[in-house]
Scaffold this motif. Structure first.
Motif, mmCIF file in Angstrom:
data_model
loop_
_atom_site.group_PDB
_atom_site.id
_atom_site.type_symbol
_atom_site.label_atom_id
_atom_site.label_comp_id
_atom_site.label_asym_id
_atom_site.label_seq_id
_atom_site.Cartn_x
_atom_site.Cartn_y
_atom_site.Cartn_z
ATOM 1 N N ASN A 45 0.829 -1.210 0.000
ATOM 2 C CA ASN A 45 0.000 0.000 0.000
ATOM 3 C C ASN A 45 0.860 1.256 0.000
ATOM 4 O OD1 ASN A 45 -2.197 -1.704 2.260
ATOM 5 N ND2 ASN A 45 -2.539 -1.384 0.093
ATOM 6 N N ILE A 46 1.890 1.283 0.860
ATOM 7 C CA ILE A 46 2.809 2.413 0.907
ATOM 8 C C ILE A 46 3.646 2.439 -0.367
ATOM 9 C CG2 ILE A 46 4.749 3.451 2.143
ATOM 10 C CD1 ILE A 46 2.059 3.668 3.596
ATOM 11 N N GLY A 47 4.043 1.252 -0.832
ATOM 12 C CA GLY A 47 4.834 1.162 -2.057
ATOM 13 C C GLY A 47 4.105 1.710 -3.269
ATOM 14 N N GLU A 48 2.807 1.445 -3.345
ATOM 15 C CA GLU A 48 2.010 1.967 -4.458
ATOM 16 C C GLU A 48 1.992 3.489 -4.458
ATOM 17 O OE1 GLU A 48 -1.828 0.219 -4.156
ATOM 18 O OE2 GLU A 48 -1.132 -1.800 -4.697
ATOM 19 N N ALA A 107 -8.334 4.609 4.790
ATOM 20 C CA ALA A 107 -7.357 4.328 5.837
ATOM 21 C C ALA A 107 -5.933 4.368 5.294
ATOM 22 C CB ALA A 107 -7.639 2.963 6.472
ATOM 23 N N VAL A 108 -5.740 3.787 4.116
ATOM 24 C CA VAL A 108 -4.403 3.800 3.499
ATOM 25 C C VAL A 108 -3.965 5.227 3.217
ATOM 26 C CG1 VAL A 108 -3.076 3.151 1.445
ATOM 27 C CG2 VAL A 108 -4.596 1.473 2.534
ATOM 28 N N ASP A 109 -4.879 6.029 2.680
ATOM 29 C CA ASP A 109 -4.555 7.437 2.402
ATOM 30 C C ASP A 109 -4.214 8.187 3.682
ATOM 31 O OD1 ASP A 109 -5.002 7.010 -0.266
ATOM 32 O OD2 ASP A 109 -7.002 7.919 -0.285
ATOM 33 N N TYR A 110 -4.933 7.894 4.748
ATOM 34 C CA TYR A 110 -4.695 8.557 6.037
ATOM 35 C C TYR A 110 -3.309 8.205 6.576
ATOM 36 C CZ TYR A 110 -5.519 10.102 10.857
ATOM 37 O OH TYR A 110 -5.435 10.732 12.076
ATOM 38 N N ILE A 111 -2.980 6.916 6.565
ATOM 39 C CA ILE A 111 -1.675 6.487 7.076
ATOM 40 C C ILE A 111 -0.559 6.996 6.176
ATOM 41 C CG2 ILE A 111 -0.244 4.477 7.631
ATOM 42 C CD1 ILE A 111 -2.852 3.013 8.387
ATOM 43 N N TRP A 112 -0.819 7.065 4.861
ATOM 44 C CA TRP A 112 0.166 7.633 3.944
ATOM 45 C C TRP A 112 0.452 9.094 4.278
ATOM 46 C CZ3 TRP A 112 4.030 7.435 0.752
ATOM 47 C CH2 TRP A 112 4.283 8.500 -0.119
ATOM 48 N N GLU A 113 -0.569 9.849 4.612
ATOM 49 C CA GLU A 113 -0.369 11.253 4.997
ATOM 50 C C GLU A 113 0.535 11.368 6.217
ATOM 51 O OE1 GLU A 113 -4.039 13.285 5.559
ATOM 52 O OE2 GLU A 113 -4.681 13.096 3.464
ATOM 53 N N LYS A 114 0.335 10.471 7.181
ATOM 54 C CA LYS A 114 1.173 10.460 8.376
ATOM 55 C C LYS A 114 2.601 10.051 8.021
ATOM 56 C CE LYS A 114 -2.195 11.386 11.332
ATOM 57 N NZ LYS A 114 -2.228 12.575 12.212
ATOM 58 N N PHE A 115 2.724 9.048 7.176
ATOM 59 C CA PHE A 115 4.049 8.599 6.737
ATOM 60 C C PHE A 115 4.774 9.729 6.005
ATOM 61 C CE2 PHE A 115 6.962 6.705 3.654
ATOM 62 C CZ PHE A 115 7.655 5.784 4.428
ATOM 63 N N SER A 116 4.042 10.441 5.162
ATOM 64 C CA SER A 116 4.626 11.557 4.415
ATOM 65 C C SER A 116 5.123 12.646 5.352
ATOM 66 C CB SER A 116 3.598 12.146 3.445
ATOM 67 O OG SER A 116 3.205 11.192 2.495
ATOM 68 N N PHE A 117 4.336 12.944 6.378
ATOM 69 C CA PHE A 117 4.741 13.968 7.341
ATOM 70 C C PHE A 117 6.062 13.599 8.013
ATOM 71 C CE2 PHE A 117 4.892 15.146 11.871
ATOM 72 C CZ PHE A 117 4.990 16.531 11.741
ATOM 73 N N VAL A 118 6.197 12.328 8.380
ATOM 74 C CA VAL A 118 7.387 11.884 9.110
ATOM 75 C C VAL A 118 8.580 11.693 8.185
ATOM 76 C CG1 VAL A 118 8.360 10.020 10.532
ATOM 77 C CG2 VAL A 118 6.011 10.792 10.921
ATOM 78 N N TRP A 119 8.336 11.104 7.000
ATOM 79 C CA TRP A 119 9.458 10.601 6.212
ATOM 80 C C TRP A 119 9.705 11.282 4.868
ATOM 81 C CZ3 TRP A 119 13.466 7.996 7.676
ATOM 82 C CH2 TRP A 119 13.405 7.244 8.857
ATOM 83 N N ILE A 120 8.730 12.037 4.333
ATOM 84 C CA ILE A 120 8.938 12.664 3.020
ATOM 85 C C ILE A 120 9.390 14.102 3.204
ATOM 86 C CG2 ILE A 120 7.936 13.248 0.793
ATOM 87 C CD1 ILE A 120 8.033 10.266 1.247
ATOM 88 N N ASN A 121 10.495 14.455 2.589
ATOM 89 C CA ASN A 121 11.037 15.816 2.688
ATOM 90 C C ASN A 121 10.059 16.816 2.071
ATOM 91 O OD1 ASN A 121 12.615 18.246 2.025
ATOM 92 N ND2 ASN A 121 14.371 17.030 2.691
ATOM 93 N N LYS A 122 9.746 17.856 2.823
ATOM 94 C CA LYS A 122 8.748 18.834 2.370
ATOM 95 C C LYS A 122 9.192 19.572 1.109
ATOM 96 C CE LYS A 122 6.208 17.726 5.807
ATOM 97 N NZ LYS A 122 7.044 16.565 6.190
ATOM 98 N N ASP A 123 10.494 19.628 0.858
ATOM 99 C CA ASP A 123 11.003 20.348 -0.314
ATOM 100 C C ASP A 123 10.604 19.685 -1.630
ATOM 101 O OD1 ASP A 123 12.160 22.164 1.383
ATOM 102 O OD2 ASP A 123 14.171 21.275 1.291
ATOM 103 N N VAL A 124 10.200 18.403 -1.591
ATOM 104 C CA VAL A 124 9.843 17.718 -2.838
ATOM 105 C C VAL A 124 8.334 17.732 -3.094
ATOM 106 C CG1 VAL A 124 11.865 16.216 -2.654
ATOM 107 C CG2 VAL A 124 9.650 15.416 -1.793
ATOM 108 N N GLN A 125 7.567 18.397 -2.234
ATOM 109 C CA GLN A 125 6.117 18.391 -2.382
ATOM 110 C C GLN A 125 5.670 18.981 -3.718
ATOM 111 O OE1 GLN A 125 3.779 16.940 -0.195
ATOM 112 N NE2 GLN A 125 2.590 17.234 -2.076
ATOM 113 N N LYS A 126 6.366 20.047 -4.168
ATOM 114 C CA LYS A 126 5.996 20.658 -5.455
ATOM 115 C C LYS A 126 6.198 19.681 -6.609
ATOM 116 C CE LYS A 126 6.780 25.486 -4.154
ATOM 117 N NZ LYS A 126 7.564 26.725 -4.428
ATOM 118 N N VAL A 127 7.267 18.889 -6.537
ATOM 119 C CA VAL A 127 7.508 17.884 -7.574
ATOM 120 C C VAL A 127 6.433 16.803 -7.503
ATOM 121 C CG1 VAL A 127 9.158 16.231 -8.535
ATOM 122 C CG2 VAL A 127 9.982 18.337 -7.452
ATOM 123 N N MET A 128 6.083 16.386 -6.299
ATOM 124 C CA MET A 128 5.023 15.389 -6.139
ATOM 125 C C MET A 128 3.708 15.893 -6.729
ATOM 126 S SD MET A 128 5.881 14.098 -2.238
ATOM 127 C CE MET A 128 4.483 12.972 -2.133
#
Length: 316
Positions: free
Chosen positions: A32-35, A248-269
């Motif tokens: 789910n996170i991998g997708e 639920a997957v989207d919710y947990i992904w949002e939490k994962f993103s907050f902890v582990w995804i660098n905010k500087d790449v959000q525009k690219v995402m």
């Protein structure tokens, strides 16, 4: 009015960006996170041996990959007109032994290469229950619908899980000292084992992981706790009442993103998401001038990303 208890989270120091290389291994929740990571075109390799539920199966894959110990025909078997391997998920099973061995050994090569080069390795554990093939006294990753009479079932102890996870960490660090190893427990409930037995299993996994995280330079992300504590409602499950649903997957992904995804790449995402949504769009009239202009603009955005990030490839 506060209607939800929330798990306190903080951003990690070694976050993921578009230069990161990730390897994701384990339970179906890791997919789910991998997708999500694949959708946003991060550099990700996911489950080369298919879904592996328990730590001993993951240890076997990682050890065998690092040691480059190839599979031979003695490690596979024919059952119901397909060739299988007890170390891999049935999605690798094949109609010929040659095809299966090629998949297995390619999977080992891919796993080894990604372990050596990975900035982040995410390992999701699903269960502490394991099956042992009695004829060979071998713990299997998958029974492949072989008669249950040929297996014994047991709950792996906390100490045995801890020892396995420490061996996994040691193996990874022996070839990649800089890899960030992230453990998590799948929120998917294994109710075929029983309700109480599932809770026992998760408790063993969580206790063992925290012992390893406390003593070693590894990380823990609370996927299981987010599902159990913040999403305490069956409306966050699929119809089977076992797997988290899309919300639920989207919710947990949002939490994962907050902890582990660098905010500087959000525009690219965001730019990647625009292209992905555009590729998924189905027009009423493919021949209209409006749609042709849309495709032209979409192609421009797609080419920009593919030229800027050479590893990004978009397909319809």
């Amino acid at each position: 009015m506060k209607l939800q208890t929330q798990i306190p989270l903080q951003e990690e120091k070694h976050q993921i960006d578009y230069s990161s290389k990730l390897l994701l291994l384990g339970s179906c929740f890791v997919e789910n996170i991998g997708e999500k990571l694949e959708y946003y075109k991060f550099q990700t390799i996911q489950n080369p041996f298919g879904i592996l539920f328990h730590p001993l199966a993951l240890e076997n894959l990682i050890t065998r990959a690092i040691e480059a110990k190839k599979y031979t025909k003695s490690a596979i078997f024919l059952h119901e007109e397909n060739w299988h391997c007890y170390d891999a998920h049935s999605e690798l099973s094949s109609p010929t032994p040659e095809e299966l061995l090629e998949k297995l050994n390619n999977g080992l090569q891919i796993t080894r290469a990604q372990i050596i080069n990975a900035s982040h390795i995410v390992i999701t554990l699903g269960t502490a229950w394991v099956y042992t093939f009695l004829k060979e006294a071998k713990v299997v990753a998958n029974c492949h619908k072989v008669s249950q009479k040929q297996f014994s079932k047991r709950l792996v102890s906390v100490q045995e899980i801890k020892d396995s996870l420490e061996r996994i960490q040691h193996q990874i660090k022996s070839v990649n000292k800089n890899a960030n190893i992230l453990f998590t427990v799948s929120p998917v409930r294994h109710l075929k084992d029983g309700f109480i037995e599932n809770q026992q299993s998760k408790a063993h996994l969580i206790t063992a992981i925290h012992s390893v995280v406390k003593e070693n330079n590894t990380f823990y992300f609370p996927s299981y706790e987010l599902m159990m504590d913040e999403l305490r409602d069956y409306r966050f499950y699929k119809e089977d009442m076992i797997h988290p649903n899309r919300t639920a997957v989207d919710y947990i992904w949002e939490k994962f993103s907050f902890v582990w995804i660098n905010k500087d790449v959000q525009k690219v995402m965001d730019k990647v998401a625009v292209v992905q949504k555009g590729l998924a769009h189905r027009p009423f009239n493919k021949q209209s001038e409006k749609h042709k202009a849309f495709l032209k603009m979409l192609e421009k955005k797609k080419l920009y990303l593919e030229e800027t990030y050479s590893f990004m490839k978009f397909t319809v």
